[in-house]
Design a protein around this motif. Structure first.
Motif, PDB file in Angstrom:
ATOM      1  N   VAL A   1       0.854  -1.179   0.000  1.00 52.76           N
ATOM      2  CA  VAL A   1       0.000   0.000   0.000  1.00 52.76           C
ATOM      3  C   VAL A   1       0.896   1.237   0.000  1.00 52.76           C
TER       4      VAL A   1
ATOM      5  N   ASP B   1      -2.590   4.874   4.486  1.00 52.08           N
ATOM      6  CA  ASP B   1      -4.031   5.096   4.537  1.00 52.08           C
ATOM      7  C   ASP B   1      -4.679   4.668   3.232  1.00 52.08           C
ATOM      8  N   CYS B   2      -5.952   4.367   3.307  1.00 51.86           N
ATOM      9  CA  CYS B   2      -6.683   3.837   2.153  1.00 51.86           C
ATOM     10  C   CYS B   2      -6.818   4.872   1.047  1.00 51.86           C
TER      11      CYS B   2
ATOM     12  N   THR C   1      -3.478   5.383  -0.881  1.00 56.25           N
ATOM     13  CA  THR C   1      -3.271   4.196  -1.707  1.00 56.25           C
ATOM     14  C   THR C   1      -4.149   4.235  -2.950  1.00 56.25           C
TER      15      THR C   1
ATOM     16  N   TYR D   1      -9.301  -3.771   0.817  1.00 54.11           N
ATOM     17  CA  TYR D   1     -10.254  -2.796   1.335  1.00 54.11           C
ATOM     18  C   TYR D   1     -11.438  -3.460   2.025  1.00 54.11           C
TER      19      TYR D   1
ATOM     20  N   TYR E   1     -11.382  -3.517   5.683  1.00 46.67           N
ATOM     21  CA  TYR E   1     -11.591  -2.247   6.381  1.00 46.67           C
ATOM     22  C   TYR E   1     -12.991  -1.690   6.134  1.00 46.67           C
TER      23      TYR E   1
ATOM     24  N   ILE F   1      -4.580   2.501   7.875  1.00 42.64           N
ATOM     25  CA  ILE F   1      -4.169   1.109   7.726  1.00 42.64           C
ATOM     26  C   ILE F   1      -3.119   0.783   8.793  1.00 42.64           C
TER      27      ILE F   1
ATOM     28  N   ILE G   1     -11.929   5.165  -3.711  1.00 41.39           N
ATOM     29  CA  ILE G   1     -11.825   3.706  -3.830  1.00 41.39           C
ATOM     30  C   ILE G   1     -12.672   3.211  -5.009  1.00 41.39           C
TER      31      ILE G   1
END
Length: 575
Positions: A279, A310-311, A314, A339, A342, A371, A392
């Motif tokens: 990530v 962090d998502c 990424t 993902y 989470y 994350i 996302i």
């Protein structure tokens, strides 16, 4: 604001009648000595709040209720517990400060109605501003070796962060230093908000996005920002306005930033099933974030020593790399598998969101922000932001075939549940409420939905039908357009507001005649940045804890304006 405004506001703050103990009367007896306990609390106090400039500004800012010895003693006892106890009861420690925070009144900006009635500027002017913004970005890249972004503190805090939210933060954050800074920053904001110092720290402005006029701005580099700049330079090349020299320069900068995102900022983590994923971390190891030596030490002193992936960073980094034609194997990872671990499922993993300061929205189907690294560190606890979830979706649409989303029921289910989360936001109108967002403004959400919607429309119709069988995207589109045209553009805008409006309107298929107000705000604002660029720095994203920290910069504004004008230009060309 003019020099005369700040001079007058500062004079009033420095000469005000003192009405009760000041911040320093409260804290100095507890935190200015060499007492034992947690050394960070005292160090943070002396570094962030006890510096000479702030002491001078707040020396006459007092609270009359603290003349009551019982209340003053209760507050000092709470600070001493935060200093001395190995494992403080943070809810109890924070309550005296939370009670004071609830005594202040802060509001979100409420711009007056817009007065614009003119027509759109000529194409040549629009093209000229696109070129100006591109030259600013390319020139800054040549000068700095990267495109900088800046962070600035607004000590008055966020209007949505009240006493209740402070207790949430103190009990939900993990890092002791982050708890310390949240506690003391929120204590300080009471003395600021209830004194003439308020006018110095938080002057009025035009529009919604806050200008970044604070004198101290911390320059830095992050993969999240590089990903955004990649998209801006790609959009410049796509306009056809770049000379061969500028096109080559843009392509070299893009290649370098892609490498920074997917290689330098890469970090390996574990998914919830134990599988390893690569990530993208929020801040790469030193020296890559490009902090000055002074600010690198200040960052450490303030308790921000540990950063985790962090998502959002990424998703945006992988999306930008995809758009740039990157072939690194990191793109082949089906990130939806990661993902999904989470993603909030009501009644199953809701405790993953430990800092639910936007709990006015339903988290079901949303993906949390931070994350855990391989050491299991989670300094910020975790929260959940709606705009992050749009990113996302967007990266999943760009990699739909590569990740075999349609062929893998679990991946498709993850996408469907994020879409359901977004539809409930739109149906309730919560997306237009600033309190619903952790890191962004509603107008940013609207522009990023436009970006996500454009990626959705680029898919084959058969794929669109599988991803969105109930027409949820069109439902959200109508709600977002209604907000942009009926609220954002109906009021007075600044340049960043206008750029975001154009990104939303252009991607969501609005009538090009609706672009005129935003286009004219941008044309009129050209040159406002002075020597730093065509436009001034505005709030792009923010932190609500430990206080209101804005992130943006002149380069950021140029990039948003460039993309907004490029999207509008393309839409106007289609008629």
């Amino acid at each position: 604001m003019s020099f005369h405004y700040f001079a007058g506001a500062a004079c009033r703050a420095l000469t005000a009648r003192k009405d009760g103990p000041s911040l320093y009367d409260v804290c100095d007896p507890v935190l200015s000595g060499t007492a034992g306990g947690d050394p960070h609390l005292a160090k943070f106090y002396m570094t962030a709040l006890g510096n000479p400039a702030l002491r001078l500004l707040l020396r006459r800012a007092g609270l009359p209720e603290l003349r009551n010895e019982a209340k003053l003693s209760r507050l000092r006892t709470a600070l001493a517990r935060a200093r001395d106890e190995a494992e403080p009861d943070w809810a109890a420690v924070g309550q005296p400060v939370a009670d004071l925070v609830d005594s202040i009144a802060l509001d979100h900006p409420k711009p007056p109605p817009a007065m614009f009635t003119g027509s759109a500027p000529p194409q040549a002017q629009i093209d000229g501003v696109i070129r100006d913004c591109a030259q600013h970005l390319l020139g800054s890249y040549r000068k700095n070796g990267f495109l900088p972004t800046y962070a600035a503190f607004n000590l008055i805090g966020d209007p949505d962060f009240r006493g209740r939210e402070l207790i949430m933060a103190l009990t939900g954050l993990n890092a002791r230093g982050y708890k310390n800074s949240s506690l003391l920053f929120n204590l300080a904001r009471v003395f600021i908000a209830r004194s003439p110092a308020r006018a110095v720290v938080n002057p009025p402005w035009t529009g919604i996005a806050e200008p970044m006029w604070e004198p101290v701005q911390i320059r830095h580099r992050s993969a999240y920002y590089d990903a955004f700049f990649i998209e801006a330079l790609l959009s410049f090349v796509e306009t056809g306005l770049a000379s061969p020299t500028d096109k080559n320069a843009a392509e070299r900068a893009v290649a370098d930033m892609v490498d920074f995102c997917v290689n330098i900022s890469r970090e390996e983590v574990e998914g919830t099933d134990g599988a390893r994923f690569n990530v993208i971390t929020a801040l790469a190891p030193a020296p890559h974030p490009r902090f000055s030596r002074y600010f690198a030490q200040i960052k450490q002193d303030l308790g921000f020593g540990v950063y985790v992936p962090d998502c959002d960073t990424t998703a945006c980094s992988i999306s930008a790399a995809t758009q740039a034609g990157c072939t690194d194997p990191i793109l082949d990872q089906p990130l939806l598998d990661f993902y999904s671990g989470y993603q909030v499922r009501a009644g199953v993993n809701e405790p993953r969101v430990t800092v639910p300061i936007n709990d006015n929205i339903d988290y079901e189907g949303g993906v949390a922000t931070w994350i855990d690294n391989l050491r299991g560190e989670r300094p910020y606890g975790n929260d959940l932001d709606p705009t992050l979830n749009l990113d996302i979706l967007e990266v999943s649409f760009r990699n739909l075939a590569r990740w075999k989303v349609l062929e893998t029921p679990a991946r498709l289910a993850t996408v469907h549940r994020i879409i359901g989360f977004q539809k409930r936001l739109a149906a309730s109108g919560a997306f237009a409420n600033p309190r619903s967002h952790i890191y962004y403004l509603p107008e940013l959400y609207s522009a990023y939905f436009g970006r996500c919607y454009a990626a959705f429309l680029a898919l084959p119709l058969a794929a669109q039908a599988i991803i969105d069988p109930n027409g949820d995207f069109d439902f959200i589109r109508h709600r977002v357009l209604s907000y942009v045209k009926g609220e954002l553009m109906a009021a007075e805008m600044n340049v960043l507001d206008a750029a975001l409006a154009l990104i939303a309107l252009g991607h969501l298929g609005a009538d090009p005649r609706a672009f005129a107000p935003a286009l004219n705000v941008i044309i009129t604002g050209l040159g406002e940045g002075g020597r730093r660029g065509p436009f001034r720095a505005y709030e792009w994203n923010k932190m609500k804890t430990p206080t209101r920290i804005l992130v943006g910069g002149p380069e950021v504004t140029s990039a948003f304006v460039l993309m907004g004008l490029a999207v509008a230009r393309r839409a106007m060309a289609r008629g």
